[in-house]
Design an enzyme around this catalytic site. Structure first.
Site, PDB file in Angstrom:
ATOM      1  N   HIS A 393       0.852  -1.202   0.000  1.00  0.00           N
ATOM      2  CA  HIS A 393       0.000   0.000   0.000  1.00  0.00           C
ATOM      3  C   HIS A 393       0.882   1.245   0.000  1.00  0.00           C
ATOM      4  CE1 HIS A 393      -3.544   2.421   0.571  1.00  0.00           C
ATOM      5  NE2 HIS A 393      -3.134   2.898   1.751  1.00  0.00           N
ATOM      6  N   ASP A 410      -3.549   9.122   3.570  1.00  0.00           N
ATOM      7  CA  ASP A 410      -3.791   7.725   3.204  1.00  0.00           C
ATOM      8  C   ASP A 410      -5.140   7.666   2.502  1.00  0.00           C
ATOM      9  OD1 ASP A 410      -4.074   5.024   2.931  1.00  0.00           O
ATOM     10  OD2 ASP A 410      -3.787   4.546   5.050  1.00  0.00           O
ATOM     11  N   CYS A 461      -4.025   2.984  -5.128  1.00  0.00           N
ATOM     12  CA  CYS A 461      -3.398   3.722  -4.027  1.00  0.00           C
ATOM     13  C   CYS A 461      -2.182   4.504  -4.498  1.00  0.00           C
ATOM     14  CB  CYS A 461      -3.004   2.756  -2.911  1.00  0.00           C
ATOM     15  SG  CYS A 461      -1.885   1.425  -3.446  1.00  0.00           S
TER      16      CYS A 461
END
EC number: 3.4.22.-
Length: 502
Positions: A393, A410, A461
Protein backbone atom coordinates in the site's frame (compact mmCIF):
# COMPACT_ATOMS: atom_id res chain seq x y z
CA UNK A 1 -121.97 73.76 -24.67
CA UNK A 2 -123.12 75.09 -28.02
CA UNK A 3 -125.20 77.79 -26.32
CA UNK A 4 -122.21 78.86 -24.29
CA UNK A 5 -120.14 79.11 -27.46
CA UNK A 6 -122.73 81.34 -29.12
CA UNK A 7 -122.90 83.59 -26.07
CA UNK A 8 -119.12 83.81 -25.95
CA UNK A 9 -118.97 84.62 -29.67
CA UNK A 10 -121.58 87.32 -29.29
CA UNK A 11 -119.70 88.85 -26.38
CA UNK A 12 -116.32 88.77 -28.06
CA UNK A 13 -117.66 90.06 -31.31
CA UNK A 14 -115.02 90.06 -33.98
CA UNK A 15 -112.25 88.80 -31.65
CA UNK A 16 -110.01 86.35 -33.43
CA UNK A 17 -110.05 83.07 -31.50
CA UNK A 18 -106.99 81.75 -33.32
CA UNK A 19 -104.87 84.36 -31.60
CA UNK A 20 -106.17 83.25 -28.23
CA UNK A 21 -105.48 79.60 -28.95
CA UNK A 22 -101.95 80.44 -30.14
CA UNK A 23 -101.22 82.24 -26.92
CA UNK A 24 -102.54 79.33 -24.90
CA UNK A 25 -100.58 76.82 -26.91
CA UNK A 26 -97.35 78.83 -26.62
CA UNK A 27 -97.50 78.73 -22.83
CA UNK A 28 -94.13 77.52 -21.38
CA UNK A 29 -95.69 74.72 -19.34
CA UNK A 30 -96.63 72.69 -22.44
CA UNK A 31 -94.36 69.96 -23.74
CA UNK A 32 -93.55 68.97 -27.29
CA UNK A 33 -97.15 67.86 -27.82
CA UNK A 34 -100.30 69.67 -26.71
CA UNK A 35 -103.96 68.74 -26.70
CA UNK A 36 -106.16 70.45 -29.35
CA UNK A 37 -109.67 70.96 -27.97
CA UNK A 38 -112.61 71.53 -30.26
CA UNK A 39 -112.89 75.20 -31.14
CA UNK A 40 -116.04 77.12 -30.60
CA UNK A 41 -116.26 78.56 -34.09
CA UNK A 42 -117.71 75.58 -35.92
CA UNK A 43 -114.76 73.23 -35.62
CA UNK A 44 -116.23 70.97 -32.91
CA UNK A 45 -116.85 68.24 -35.48
CA UNK A 46 -113.12 67.50 -35.65
CA UNK A 47 -111.84 64.76 -33.40
CA UNK A 48 -109.30 65.61 -30.70
CA UNK A 49 -105.66 64.47 -31.20
CA UNK A 50 -102.01 65.09 -30.37
CA UNK A 51 -100.45 67.60 -32.72
CA UNK A 52 -96.92 68.90 -32.62
CA UNK A 53 -96.59 72.59 -31.92
CA UNK A 54 -93.71 75.01 -31.38
CA UNK A 55 -92.78 76.65 -28.12
CA UNK A 56 -91.25 79.81 -29.44
CA UNK A 57 -90.86 81.69 -32.65
CA UNK A 58 -94.40 81.08 -33.76
CA UNK A 59 -95.66 83.54 -36.34
CA UNK A 60 -98.90 85.07 -35.12
CA UNK A 61 -101.45 85.97 -37.80
CA UNK A 62 -104.38 88.36 -37.51
CA UNK A 63 -106.38 86.29 -39.96
CA UNK A 64 -108.39 83.22 -39.07
CA UNK A 65 -106.33 80.10 -39.83
CA UNK A 66 -107.65 77.33 -42.01
CA UNK A 67 -108.77 74.20 -40.19
CA UNK A 68 -106.27 71.96 -42.04
CA UNK A 69 -103.30 73.79 -40.61
CA UNK A 70 -103.93 72.56 -37.06
CA UNK A 71 -104.66 69.06 -38.23
CA UNK A 72 -101.62 68.80 -40.50
CA UNK A 73 -98.92 71.12 -39.10
CA UNK A 74 -95.52 71.48 -40.73
CA UNK A 75 -93.09 68.94 -39.21
CA UNK A 76 -89.97 70.64 -37.92
CA UNK A 77 -87.31 69.45 -35.48
CA UNK A 78 -87.96 70.99 -32.12
CA UNK A 79 -85.19 72.59 -30.10
CA UNK A 80 -84.08 70.43 -27.19
CA UNK A 81 -84.57 71.85 -23.75
CA UNK A 82 -82.80 70.79 -20.54
CA UNK A 83 -85.06 68.58 -18.47
CA UNK A 84 -85.61 69.82 -14.92
CA UNK A 85 -86.68 66.49 -13.50
CA UNK A 86 -85.19 63.10 -12.56
CA UNK A 87 -84.15 61.24 -15.70
CA UNK A 88 -83.69 57.52 -15.95
CA UNK A 89 -80.19 56.61 -17.10
CA UNK A 90 -80.11 53.91 -19.72
CA UNK A 91 -77.39 52.19 -21.74
CA UNK A 92 -74.38 53.22 -19.63
CA UNK A 93 -75.53 56.73 -18.89
CA UNK A 94 -77.27 57.68 -22.15
CA UNK A 95 -80.69 56.92 -23.53
CA UNK A 96 -81.32 56.05 -27.12
CA UNK A 97 -82.28 59.58 -28.13
CA UNK A 98 -78.95 61.04 -26.96
CA UNK A 99 -76.66 58.25 -28.18
CA UNK A 100 -74.05 59.43 -30.64
CA UNK A 101 -73.41 57.88 -33.96
CA UNK A 102 -70.27 55.94 -34.80
CA UNK A 103 -68.87 58.88 -36.73
CA UNK A 104 -69.35 61.25 -33.81
CA UNK A 105 -67.88 58.71 -31.41
CA UNK A 106 -64.77 58.31 -33.57
CA UNK A 107 -64.40 62.06 -33.88
CA UNK A 108 -64.81 62.51 -30.15
CA UNK A 109 -62.25 59.75 -29.48
CA UNK A 110 -59.63 61.34 -31.73
CA UNK A 111 -60.28 64.79 -30.34
CA UNK A 112 -60.10 63.58 -26.75
CA UNK A 113 -56.87 61.65 -27.36
CA UNK A 114 -55.37 64.59 -29.21
CA UNK A 115 -56.07 66.85 -26.24
CA UNK A 116 -54.68 64.25 -23.86
CA UNK A 117 -51.47 63.93 -25.89
CA UNK A 118 -51.04 67.69 -25.89
CA UNK A 119 -51.49 67.83 -22.13
CA UNK A 120 -48.97 65.02 -21.60
CA UNK A 121 -46.42 66.75 -23.81
CA UNK A 122 -46.92 70.00 -21.94
CA UNK A 123 -46.69 68.28 -18.56
CA UNK A 124 -43.45 66.53 -19.54
CA UNK A 125 -41.90 69.81 -20.59
CA UNK A 126 -42.99 71.46 -17.36
CA UNK A 127 -41.90 68.53 -15.21
CA UNK A 128 -38.25 68.88 -16.18
CA UNK A 129 -38.14 72.61 -15.83
CA UNK A 130 -35.28 73.62 -13.56
CA UNK A 131 -36.12 76.29 -11.05
CA UNK A 132 -33.50 78.91 -10.70
CA UNK A 133 -32.27 80.15 -7.41
CA UNK A 134 -33.88 83.43 -6.44
CA UNK A 135 -32.18 85.89 -4.17
CA UNK A 136 -34.60 88.12 -2.35
CA UNK A 137 -33.10 91.56 -1.85
CA UNK A 138 -36.33 93.35 -1.04
CA UNK A 139 -35.88 93.09 2.71
CA UNK A 140 -32.70 95.07 2.73
CA UNK A 141 -33.58 97.67 0.12
CA UNK A 142 -35.84 99.69 2.39
CA UNK A 143 -33.03 102.01 3.44
CA UNK A 144 -31.64 102.47 -0.04
CA UNK A 145 -31.00 106.02 -1.07
CA UNK A 146 -31.33 106.74 -4.75
CA UNK A 147 -28.52 108.65 -6.39
CA UNK A 148 -29.87 111.38 -8.55
CA UNK A 149 -28.21 112.74 -11.63
CA UNK A 150 -26.95 115.80 -9.77
CA UNK A 151 -25.25 113.83 -6.96
CA UNK A 152 -22.18 115.55 -5.71
CA UNK A 153 -18.82 114.25 -6.73
CA UNK A 154 -17.82 113.79 -3.11
CA UNK A 155 -20.63 111.33 -2.53
CA UNK A 156 -19.60 109.36 -5.57
CA UNK A 157 -16.00 109.24 -4.35
CA UNK A 158 -17.16 107.99 -0.95
CA UNK A 159 -19.14 105.29 -2.70
CA UNK A 160 -16.07 104.34 -4.72
CA UNK A 161 -13.99 104.04 -1.56
CA UNK A 162 -16.57 101.71 -0.03
CA UNK A 163 -16.56 99.67 -3.23
CA UNK A 164 -12.80 99.26 -2.93
CA UNK A 165 -13.23 97.85 0.57
CA UNK A 166 -15.88 95.43 -0.64
CA UNK A 167 -13.70 94.36 -3.55
CA UNK A 168 -10.98 93.27 -1.15
CA UNK A 169 -13.50 91.02 0.61
CA UNK A 170 -14.83 89.77 -2.70
CA UNK A 171 -11.66 87.94 -3.66
CA UNK A 172 -13.08 84.71 -2.22
CA UNK A 173 -15.87 84.91 -4.79
CA UNK A 174 -13.58 83.27 -7.39
CA UNK A 175 -14.34 85.88 -10.03
CA UNK A 176 -18.08 85.39 -10.12
CA UNK A 177 -18.52 89.13 -10.69
CA UNK A 178 -16.07 90.25 -13.30
CA UNK A 179 -17.45 93.77 -13.56
CA UNK A 180 -17.31 94.92 -9.95
CA UNK A 181 -15.21 97.89 -11.03
CA UNK A 182 -18.25 99.40 -12.70
CA UNK A 183 -19.62 100.14 -9.22
CA UNK A 184 -17.09 102.96 -8.87
CA UNK A 185 -19.39 105.07 -11.04
CA UNK A 186 -21.73 105.38 -8.06
CA UNK A 187 -24.43 102.83 -8.71
CA UNK A 188 -24.90 99.10 -8.44
CA UNK A 189 -26.70 97.28 -11.21
CA UNK A 190 -27.47 93.71 -10.43
CA UNK A 191 -27.78 92.96 -14.12
CA UNK A 192 -24.08 93.75 -14.55
CA UNK A 193 -23.00 90.42 -13.11
CA UNK A 194 -20.90 88.31 -15.40
CA UNK A 195 -22.91 86.56 -18.06
CA UNK A 196 -21.26 83.28 -17.18
CA UNK A 197 -23.26 83.14 -13.96
CA UNK A 198 -26.46 84.81 -15.13
CA UNK A 199 -28.14 81.44 -15.47
CA UNK A 200 -27.64 80.64 -11.79
CA UNK A 201 -28.43 84.11 -10.39
CA UNK A 202 -31.91 85.57 -10.79
CA UNK A 203 -33.38 88.53 -8.92
CA UNK A 204 -37.12 88.43 -8.42
CA UNK A 205 -37.63 92.06 -9.54
CA UNK A 206 -35.53 94.54 -11.51
CA UNK A 207 -33.27 96.80 -9.48
CA UNK A 208 -31.74 99.66 -11.36
CA UNK A 209 -29.85 102.11 -9.13
CA UNK A 210 -28.74 101.16 -5.63
CA UNK A 211 -26.42 103.21 -3.43
CA UNK A 212 -26.48 100.87 -0.43
CA UNK A 213 -24.04 98.00 -0.54
CA UNK A 214 -26.28 95.67 1.44
CA UNK A 215 -27.65 94.29 -1.80
CA UNK A 216 -24.17 93.77 -3.15
CA UNK A 217 -23.10 92.12 0.09
CA UNK A 218 -26.04 89.73 0.02
CA UNK A 219 -25.47 88.82 -3.60
CA UNK A 220 -21.77 88.33 -2.94
CA UNK A 221 -22.39 86.18 0.13
CA UNK A 222 -24.81 84.08 -1.88
CA UNK A 223 -22.16 83.64 -4.54
CA UNK A 224 -19.58 82.70 -1.92
CA UNK A 225 -21.96 80.18 -0.37
CA UNK A 226 -22.67 78.73 -3.77
CA UNK A 227 -18.96 78.53 -4.48
CA UNK A 228 -18.29 76.76 -1.19
CA UNK A 229 -21.09 74.32 -1.95
CA UNK A 230 -19.60 73.67 -5.35
CA UNK A 231 -16.21 73.14 -3.75
CA UNK A 232 -17.72 70.75 -1.22
CA UNK A 233 -19.54 68.95 -3.96
CA UNK A 234 -16.35 68.77 -5.96
CA UNK A 235 -14.55 67.32 -2.96
CA UNK A 236 -17.29 64.74 -2.48
CA UNK A 237 -17.16 63.81 -6.15
CA UNK A 238 -13.39 63.61 -5.97
CA UNK A 239 -13.62 61.40 -2.88
CA UNK A 240 -16.18 59.15 -4.55
CA UNK A 241 -14.06 58.86 -7.66
CA UNK A 242 -11.02 57.99 -5.59
CA UNK A 243 -13.09 55.37 -3.78
CA UNK A 244 -14.24 53.88 -7.07
CA UNK A 245 -10.66 53.81 -8.34
CA UNK A 246 -9.58 52.05 -5.14
CA UNK A 247 -12.35 49.49 -5.51
CA UNK A 248 -11.39 48.90 -9.14
CA UNK A 249 -7.76 48.40 -8.18
CA UNK A 250 -8.75 46.02 -5.38
CA UNK A 251 -11.09 44.09 -7.65
CA UNK A 252 -8.34 43.80 -10.26
CA UNK A 253 -5.98 42.65 -7.52
CA UNK A 254 -8.49 40.06 -6.36
CA UNK A 255 -8.97 38.89 -9.93
CA UNK A 256 -5.23 38.60 -10.38
CA UNK A 257 -5.10 36.59 -7.18
CA UNK A 258 -7.94 34.30 -8.25
CA UNK A 259 -7.18 33.86 -11.94
CA UNK A 260 -3.89 31.94 -11.44
CA UNK A 261 -5.68 29.49 -9.16
CA UNK A 262 -8.35 28.92 -11.79
CA UNK A 263 -5.70 28.54 -14.50
CA UNK A 264 -3.64 26.11 -12.42
CA UNK A 265 -6.72 24.08 -11.52
CA UNK A 266 -7.72 23.97 -15.18
CA UNK A 267 -4.22 22.78 -16.13
CA UNK A 268 -4.57 19.87 -13.73
CA UNK A 269 -7.43 18.47 -15.84
CA UNK A 270 -6.36 19.21 -19.42
CA UNK A 271 -7.68 16.35 -21.58
CA UNK A 272 -5.41 14.40 -23.87
CA UNK A 273 -5.53 14.97 -27.59
CA UNK A 274 -6.16 12.15 -30.04
CA UNK A 275 -2.48 11.99 -30.95
CA UNK A 276 -1.48 11.74 -27.28
CA UNK A 277 -4.04 9.01 -26.61
CA UNK A 278 -2.72 7.09 -29.61
CA UNK A 279 0.87 7.43 -28.36
CA UNK A 280 -0.10 6.12 -24.92
CA UNK A 281 -1.92 3.10 -26.39
CA UNK A 282 1.09 2.25 -28.53
CA UNK A 283 3.42 2.54 -25.53
CA UNK A 284 1.22 0.22 -23.48
CA UNK A 285 1.43 -2.39 -26.24
CA UNK A 286 5.23 -2.19 -26.60
CA UNK A 287 7.54 -5.09 -25.84
CA UNK A 288 8.55 -5.63 -22.24
CA UNK A 289 12.24 -5.02 -22.85
CA UNK A 290 11.74 -2.13 -25.24
CA UNK A 291 13.14 1.05 -23.62
CA UNK A 292 10.62 3.79 -24.32
CA UNK A 293 12.35 6.74 -22.59
CA UNK A 294 15.46 7.39 -20.50
CA UNK A 295 15.92 10.22 -18.04
CA UNK A 296 19.64 11.00 -18.03
CA UNK A 297 19.89 13.06 -14.83
CA UNK A 298 18.20 10.41 -12.72
CA UNK A 299 19.45 7.51 -14.87
CA UNK A 300 16.00 5.92 -14.98
CA UNK A 301 14.95 3.80 -17.95
CA UNK A 302 11.26 3.23 -18.70
CA UNK A 303 10.54 0.07 -20.62
CA UNK A 304 7.25 -1.19 -21.95
CA UNK A 305 6.83 -3.49 -18.99
CA UNK A 306 7.48 -0.72 -16.44
CA UNK A 307 5.11 1.72 -18.17
CA UNK A 308 2.26 -0.77 -18.26
CA UNK A 309 1.84 -0.34 -14.51
CA UNK A 310 -0.09 2.82 -15.42
CA UNK A 311 -2.79 0.82 -17.18
CA UNK A 312 -6.09 0.60 -15.26
CA UNK A 313 -6.09 -2.14 -12.61
CA UNK A 314 -2.28 -2.21 -12.11
CA UNK A 315 -0.14 -1.24 -9.13
CA UNK A 316 2.37 1.53 -9.60
CA UNK A 317 6.06 0.58 -9.35
CA UNK A 318 9.04 2.50 -7.93
CA UNK A 319 10.50 3.52 -11.30
CA UNK A 320 7.36 5.31 -12.50
CA UNK A 321 6.84 7.08 -9.15
CA UNK A 322 10.48 8.14 -8.81
CA UNK A 323 10.69 9.46 -12.37
CA UNK A 324 7.49 11.40 -11.88
CA UNK A 325 8.94 13.02 -8.71
CA UNK A 326 11.92 14.19 -10.76
CA UNK A 327 9.61 15.59 -13.45
CA UNK A 328 7.65 17.51 -10.81
CA UNK A 329 10.86 19.11 -9.55
CA UNK A 330 11.85 20.07 -13.09
CA UNK A 331 8.41 21.58 -13.60
CA UNK A 332 8.91 23.74 -10.53
CA UNK A 333 12.33 24.85 -11.82
CA UNK A 334 10.78 25.92 -15.14
CA UNK A 335 8.07 28.03 -13.50
CA UNK A 336 9.10 28.80 -9.91
CA UNK A 337 6.42 31.50 -9.47
CA UNK A 338 3.67 29.14 -10.48
CA UNK A 339 4.44 26.30 -8.08
CA UNK A 340 5.45 25.97 -4.46
CA UNK A 341 9.08 25.40 -3.59
CA UNK A 342 9.13 21.73 -2.74
CA UNK A 343 11.45 18.80 -2.36
CA UNK A 344 10.44 15.35 -3.58
CA UNK A 345 12.10 12.34 -2.00
CA UNK A 346 12.05 9.04 -3.90
CA UNK A 347 10.41 5.86 -2.73
CA UNK A 348 13.61 4.52 -1.10
CA UNK A 349 14.18 7.44 1.29
CA UNK A 350 11.98 6.35 4.17
CA UNK A 351 13.12 2.72 4.06
CA UNK A 352 16.70 3.98 4.39
CA UNK A 353 15.79 6.38 7.21
CA UNK A 354 13.81 3.82 9.20
CA UNK A 355 15.04 0.27 8.81
CA UNK A 356 13.23 -2.61 10.37
CA UNK A 357 16.51 -4.04 11.57
CA UNK A 358 18.33 -0.95 12.85
CA UNK A 359 15.46 1.48 13.39
CA UNK A 360 15.90 5.22 12.91
CA UNK A 361 19.22 6.07 11.18
CA UNK A 362 19.83 9.66 10.08
CA UNK A 363 23.35 8.87 8.87
CA UNK A 364 21.96 6.58 6.17
CA UNK A 365 20.36 9.52 4.39
CA UNK A 366 22.60 12.40 5.54
CA UNK A 367 24.31 12.83 2.16
CA UNK A 368 21.03 12.74 0.20
CA UNK A 369 20.38 16.41 0.86
CA UNK A 370 23.80 18.03 0.61
CA UNK A 371 24.01 21.57 -0.69
CA UNK A 372 26.26 20.42 -3.50
CA UNK A 373 23.70 17.85 -4.62
CA UNK A 374 20.49 19.86 -4.26
CA UNK A 375 21.58 23.48 -4.45
CA UNK A 376 19.28 24.46 -1.56
CA UNK A 377 18.52 23.59 2.06
CA UNK A 378 15.39 21.70 3.00
CA UNK A 379 14.49 24.32 5.60
CA UNK A 380 14.04 26.83 2.76
CA UNK A 381 11.30 24.76 1.11
CA UNK A 382 7.57 25.11 1.58
CA UNK A 383 6.80 21.40 1.60
CA UNK A 384 8.76 18.16 1.59
CA UNK A 385 7.05 15.05 0.14
CA UNK A 386 8.02 11.54 1.28
CA UNK A 387 6.37 8.54 -0.49
CA UNK A 388 5.73 5.71 1.95
CA UNK A 389 5.45 2.08 0.81
CA UNK A 390 3.90 -0.20 3.39
CA UNK A 391 4.20 -3.69 1.95
CA UNK A 392 1.37 -3.50 -0.62
CA UNK A 393 0.00 0.00 0.00
CA UNK A 394 1.21 3.48 -0.95
CA UNK A 395 0.72 6.46 1.37
CA UNK A 396 2.20 9.95 1.61
CA UNK A 397 3.93 11.89 4.39
CA UNK A 398 4.47 15.66 4.16
CA UNK A 399 6.74 17.95 6.16
CA UNK A 400 4.72 21.15 5.78
CA UNK A 401 7.24 23.82 6.73
CA UNK A 402 4.98 26.61 5.52
CA UNK A 403 2.18 25.70 7.94
CA UNK A 404 4.46 24.07 10.58
CA UNK A 405 2.86 20.67 10.69
CA UNK A 406 3.52 17.06 9.77
CA UNK A 407 0.81 15.54 7.57
CA UNK A 408 -0.11 12.00 6.70
CA UNK A 409 -2.35 11.18 3.72
CA UNK A 410 -3.79 7.72 3.20
CA UNK A 411 -6.41 6.99 0.54
CA UNK A 412 -7.91 4.54 3.05
CA UNK A 413 -7.69 7.17 5.83
CA UNK A 414 -5.21 5.17 7.87
CA UNK A 415 -3.09 6.61 10.70
CA UNK A 416 0.62 6.02 11.34
CA UNK A 417 1.90 8.29 14.15
CA UNK A 418 5.30 6.57 14.21
CA UNK A 419 5.99 7.71 10.66
CA UNK A 420 5.34 11.36 11.58
CA UNK A 421 7.47 11.02 14.74
CA UNK A 422 10.38 9.71 12.67
CA UNK A 423 10.03 12.56 10.16
CA UNK A 424 9.93 15.18 12.93
CA UNK A 425 13.16 13.78 14.37
CA UNK A 426 14.72 13.69 10.90
CA UNK A 427 13.91 17.32 10.13
CA UNK A 428 15.46 18.52 13.42
CA UNK A 429 18.62 16.54 12.65
CA UNK A 430 18.69 17.83 9.08
CA UNK A 431 18.47 21.48 10.09
CA UNK A 432 21.10 21.05 12.81
CA UNK A 433 23.45 19.27 10.39
CA UNK A 434 23.07 21.62 7.41
CA UNK A 435 22.38 24.96 9.13
CA UNK A 436 23.75 24.37 12.64
CA UNK A 437 20.45 25.53 14.12
CA UNK A 438 18.47 23.71 16.80
CA UNK A 439 14.91 23.71 15.51
CA UNK A 440 12.05 23.28 17.99
CA UNK A 441 9.16 21.37 16.41
CA UNK A 442 7.36 20.62 19.65
CA UNK A 443 4.69 23.15 18.70
CA UNK A 444 4.24 21.68 15.23
CA UNK A 445 1.02 19.81 14.79
CA UNK A 446 0.59 16.27 13.51
CA UNK A 447 -2.30 16.00 11.06
CA UNK A 448 -3.85 12.89 9.63
CA UNK A 449 -5.71 14.39 6.70
CA UNK A 450 -9.30 13.17 6.56
CA UNK A 451 -10.75 15.55 3.98
CA UNK A 452 -9.21 13.90 0.93
CA UNK A 453 -10.30 11.79 -2.06
CA UNK A 454 -10.72 8.15 -1.06
CA UNK A 455 -9.75 5.03 -2.92
CA UNK A 456 -12.60 2.67 -3.86
CA UNK A 457 -10.63 -0.25 -5.22
CA UNK A 458 -7.51 -2.26 -4.38
CA UNK A 459 -5.05 -0.97 -6.98
CA UNK A 460 -5.23 2.86 -7.26
CA UNK A 461 -3.40 3.72 -4.03
CA UNK A 462 -0.18 4.63 -5.88
CA UNK A 463 -2.08 6.87 -8.31
CA UNK A 464 -3.84 8.61 -5.43
CA UNK A 465 -0.49 9.24 -3.72
CA UNK A 466 1.02 10.73 -6.92
CA UNK A 467 -1.93 13.09 -7.39
CA UNK A 468 -1.78 14.14 -3.73
CA UNK A 469 1.77 15.30 -4.41
CA UNK A 470 0.84 16.92 -7.74
CA UNK A 471 -2.04 18.98 -6.33
CA UNK A 472 -0.25 20.00 -3.12
CA UNK A 473 2.77 21.19 -5.12
CA UNK A 474 0.42 23.37 -7.18
CA UNK A 475 -1.03 24.86 -4.01
CA UNK A 476 -4.44 23.35 -4.79
CA UNK A 477 -6.94 21.48 -2.71
CA UNK A 478 -7.45 17.80 -3.44
CA UNK A 479 -10.35 18.29 -5.84
CA UNK A 480 -10.47 14.99 -7.69
CA UNK A 481 -12.29 11.68 -7.29
CA UNK A 482 -11.94 7.97 -7.95
CA UNK A 483 -13.72 8.37 -11.31
CA UNK A 484 -10.83 10.47 -12.65
CA UNK A 485 -8.16 7.86 -11.97
CA UNK A 486 -8.21 6.40 -15.54
CA UNK A 487 -7.60 9.90 -16.91
CA UNK A 488 -4.76 10.52 -14.44
CA UNK A 489 -3.14 7.20 -15.38
CA UNK A 490 -3.18 8.06 -19.09
CA UNK A 491 -1.96 11.60 -18.42
CA UNK A 492 0.91 10.38 -16.21
CA UNK A 493 1.95 7.93 -18.95
CA UNK A 494 1.89 10.74 -21.51
CA UNK A 495 4.03 13.01 -19.29
CA UNK A 496 6.55 10.23 -18.68
CA UNK A 497 6.80 9.52 -22.41
CA UNK A 498 7.40 13.25 -22.99
CA UNK A 499 9.67 13.52 -19.91
CA UNK A 500 7.76 16.65 -18.93
CA UNK A 501 5.19 17.14 -16.21
CA UNK A 502 2.53 19.75 -16.91
Amino acid sequence: MKNQSRVLNSELGDFDLSVLWDQILNFEGYGSYCFRPMDMDGYHKRSAGLNPCKHSGFSHSSRPMAPGIYRYPEVKSSLRRQVHAPVRILNSGRDRSTRQGSGNVLGTFLTRNNDMWKRNALDSSLRYRTDREVIDVDDELGDVEMISDDTSREGVENVAMEVDEVEEKAEMGNGLFSEVASLKNGSLRVGECSKANSSSLVVNRPVTDVTSFEAYRKVLESAVNRTSKLKDRGFVDFFKERGRALLRSLSSFWRQDEEPVEVVQREAFVPLSREEETAVRRAFSANDSNILVTHKNSNIDITGKILRCLKPGKWLNDEVINLYMVLLKEREAREPKKFLKCHFFNTFFFTKLVNSATGYNYGAVRRWTSMKRLGYHLKDCDKIFIPIHMNIHWTLAVINIKDQKFQYLDSFKGREPKILDALARYFVDEVRDKSEVDLDVSRWRQEFVQDLPMQRNGFDCGMFMVKYIDFYSRGLDLCFTQEQMPYFRARTAKEILQLKAE
